[in-house]
Design an enzyme around this catalytic site. Sequence first.
Site, PDB file in Angstrom:
ATOM      1  N   TYR A   1       0.822  -1.223   0.000  1.00  0.00           N
ATOM      2  CA  TYR A   1       0.000   0.000   0.000  1.00  0.00           C
ATOM      3  C   TYR A   1       0.851   1.267   0.000  1.00  0.00           C
ATOM      4  O   TYR A   1       0.372   2.324   0.390  1.00  0.00           O
ATOM      5  CB  TYR A   1      -0.948  -0.009   1.203  1.00  0.00           C
ATOM      6  CG  TYR A   1      -2.239  -0.764   0.958  1.00  0.00           C
ATOM      7  CD1 TYR A   1      -3.136  -0.367  -0.041  1.00  0.00           C
ATOM      8  CD2 TYR A   1      -2.588  -1.862   1.737  1.00  0.00           C
ATOM      9  CE1 TYR A   1      -4.333  -1.048  -0.260  1.00  0.00           C
ATOM     10  CE2 TYR A   1      -3.794  -2.544   1.524  1.00  0.00           C
ATOM     11  CZ  TYR A   1      -4.656  -2.127   0.529  1.00  0.00           C
ATOM     12  OH  TYR A   1      -5.847  -2.786   0.309  1.00  0.00           O
TER      13      TYR A   1
ATOM     14  N   GLU B   1       1.087  -5.508  -8.901  1.00  0.00           N
ATOM     15  CA  GLU B   1       0.514  -6.203  -7.738  1.00  0.00           C
ATOM     16  C   GLU B   1       0.561  -7.722  -7.916  1.00  0.00           C
ATOM     17  O   GLU B   1       0.877  -8.448  -6.965  1.00  0.00           O
ATOM     18  CB  GLU B   1      -0.925  -5.717  -7.507  1.00  0.00           C
ATOM     19  CG  GLU B   1      -0.955  -4.256  -7.043  1.00  0.00           C
ATOM     20  CD  GLU B   1      -2.348  -3.664  -6.909  1.00  0.00           C
ATOM     21  OE1 GLU B   1      -2.446  -2.486  -6.515  1.00  0.00           O
ATOM     22  OE2 GLU B   1      -3.347  -4.354  -7.200  1.00  0.00           O
TER      23      GLU B   1
END
Length: 156
Positions: free
Chosen positions: A67, A144
Site C-alpha cells: 500500500y 501487484e
Amino acid sequence: MDFGAGFAPLSQGEANMALERTFSIIKPDATRRNLTGKINAKFEEAGLRIVAQKRIHMTKSQAGKFYDVHAERPFYDELCEFMSSAPVVVQVLEGEGAIAKNREVMGATNPADAAPGTIRAEFAESVGENSVHGSDAPETAAVEIAYFFSGIELVG
Ligand code: DAT
Ligand code: MG
C-alpha cells in the site's frame, strides 16, 4: 500440423485481445467471517476466473510495501495494521475487461456508497474493513500480481 477445417489458430490471439488479469485480495475482515467462498462465488458469477489463489498472512511491513501509494494518507498505519491482522487470500482474476469488471463486482470503497448486490454492499464492515482489494489499472495490476505470484503459479 492439421487443425481441421474451420480451425484458425492465429485468430485465437485476436479473440483473446480483451482478456485481462487483475489482482484481488480477500481481506482479513472477510477471512475472519469465513466469507472466502461467498466472495469467490461473486467473482465466478460475474465471469471472472480465479487463475491463481493462495492464503497468506502478511507482516505489517509487507502490507506497507503493497500500500506504498497510500503512505501519506492519514489512514495508512491503520490500513497496514488491519491488512496484517489476520490471513488474507491473494488472487489473480482473469476475464474480459477483468480490471473494470472486478471493480464493479467489488462496489464502492465505502460500503455505504456501494451498489446493491456488490461484495462491499453485502459484506464490508466499514470503509477501512471493506472485504476486498482490486487493482485499479493495467499497470497496477501487473505490479501487484508480480508482488505476490511468480509466473509458474498463474495457471489460467
Ligand atoms: P479501493 O480499495 O476501493 O481501491 P483506495 O485505493 O482509495 O480504495 O483505498 C485503499 C484502501 O484504504 C481501502 O480499500 C480502505 C482504505 N481506506 C480508504 N479510504 C479510507 C478512509 N477514509 N478511512 C479508512 N480507510 C480508508
Ligand atoms: Mg485502490
